[in-house]
Design an enzyme around this catalytic site. Structure first.
Site, mmCIF file in Angstrom:
data_model
loop_
_atom_site.group_PDB
_atom_site.id
_atom_site.type_symbol
_atom_site.label_atom_id
_atom_site.label_comp_id
_atom_site.label_asym_id
_atom_site.label_seq_id
_atom_site.Cartn_x
_atom_site.Cartn_y
_atom_site.Cartn_z
ATOM 1 N N TYR A 169 46.592 17.100 -13.807
ATOM 2 C CA TYR A 169 45.377 17.062 -12.979
ATOM 3 C C TYR A 169 45.732 17.027 -11.500
ATOM 4 O O TYR A 169 45.147 17.765 -10.690
ATOM 5 C CB TYR A 169 44.541 15.845 -13.362
ATOM 6 C CG TYR A 169 43.330 15.628 -12.477
ATOM 7 C CD1 TYR A 169 42.210 16.442 -12.598
ATOM 8 C CD2 TYR A 169 43.317 14.607 -11.527
ATOM 9 C CE1 TYR A 169 41.093 16.248 -11.790
ATOM 10 C CE2 TYR A 169 42.202 14.408 -10.711
ATOM 11 C CZ TYR A 169 41.104 15.225 -10.845
ATOM 12 O OH TYR A 169 40.007 15.033 -10.038
ATOM 13 N N SER A 217 40.908 16.114 -4.835
ATOM 14 C CA SER A 217 41.083 14.718 -5.230
ATOM 15 C C SER A 217 42.289 14.161 -4.504
ATOM 16 O O SER A 217 43.273 14.876 -4.271
ATOM 17 C CB SER A 217 41.296 14.596 -6.740
ATOM 18 O OG SER A 217 41.703 13.282 -7.088
#
Length: 244
Positions: free
Chosen positions: A153, A140
């Site tokens: 995250y 990501s």
């Protein structure tokens, strides 16, 4: 049909980006096995869509957060495929919390799925992975950006990219190519382009729109195919310029 005869394993392949990747690899000629954590109906729907388009696919349950479950799912998938030429790690979770809100449980859950699951799954797949094969990790752009309420995250996705860079060197002697695809804002059921935060997010995207799951799967298909034979140890952002 650039992947004709190839065998692909996609973790977290039941919906969203993972489902799109499985369908694209199958459309390019690969036989595909997917794993799913718990949504059997979605996994079956992905398999059915591939079969209806003339491809071959299998689905196996595997919880990436549980080492034994992850290994068992990988072994089942590899057994059904006969070998693995393409391994795509897409399974992942995201929890939104500022540092004041974060907890041990949220931290552990994200690292267990997003990092440990990738590590365990790759080691389990390696004995079945063909020389000259491909490992593609779905990271990501959060791993590169400092965004509020996604620190844990983001840390997991930075770790994913770091694993890929080192594994590319570890596996170069087998000509196994290892790369990371880092999506930005992508229109999925968990992050819809018309969702609560979409308008604010869109202002950060130079191209002015969310990406599609097919735009991510296209890059994965490139890395899985013959045109990427000299690409390893790198990251490719699919983010409309957001992290540029």
């Amino acid at each position: 049909m650039s992947l004709q005869g190839k065998k692909a394993l996609v973790t977290g392949g039941s919906r969203g980006i993972g489902s799109a990747i499985a369908k694209r690899l199958a459309a390019d000629g690969a036989t595909v096995a997917i794993t799913y954590a718990g949504n059997k109906a979605a996994a079956d729907a992905t398999v059915a869509a591939i079969e209806q388009a003339g491809g071959t696919a299998f689905a196996f349950q595997a919880d990436a957060a549980d080492g034994a479950s992850q290994r068992a799912g990988i072994e089942q998938a590899a057994g059904a495929l006969g070998k693995v030429d393409i391994l795509v790690h897409n399974a992942g979770v995201a929890e939104f919390a500022t540092i004041e809100q974060d907890t041990d449980a949220l931290f552990d859950r994200q690292f267990d799925v997003n990092v440990r699951g990738v590590h365990v799954g790759t080691r389990a797949a390696l004995p079945h992975l063909s020389d000259g094969g491909r490992i593609i990790l779905i990271g990501s752009i959060s791993g590169e950006l400092g965004l509020s309420a996604v620190a844990t995250y983001s840390a997991t996705k930075a770790a994913v990219a770091a694993l890929a860079r080192s594994w590319a060197k570890d596996l170069a002697s087998r000509n196994i190519l290892v790369n990371t695809v880092q999506p930005g804002p992508i229109d999925t059921d968990l992050n819809p382009a018309d969702g609560e935060f979409a308008q604010q997010m869109t202002t950060m995207i130079p191209l002015g729109r969310y990406g599609t799951v097919d735009e991510v799967s296209g890059v994965v298909a490139f890395l899985a195919g013959p045109d990427a034979s000299y690409v390893t140890g790198t990251t490719i952002n699919v983010d409309g310029g957001t992290a540029a």
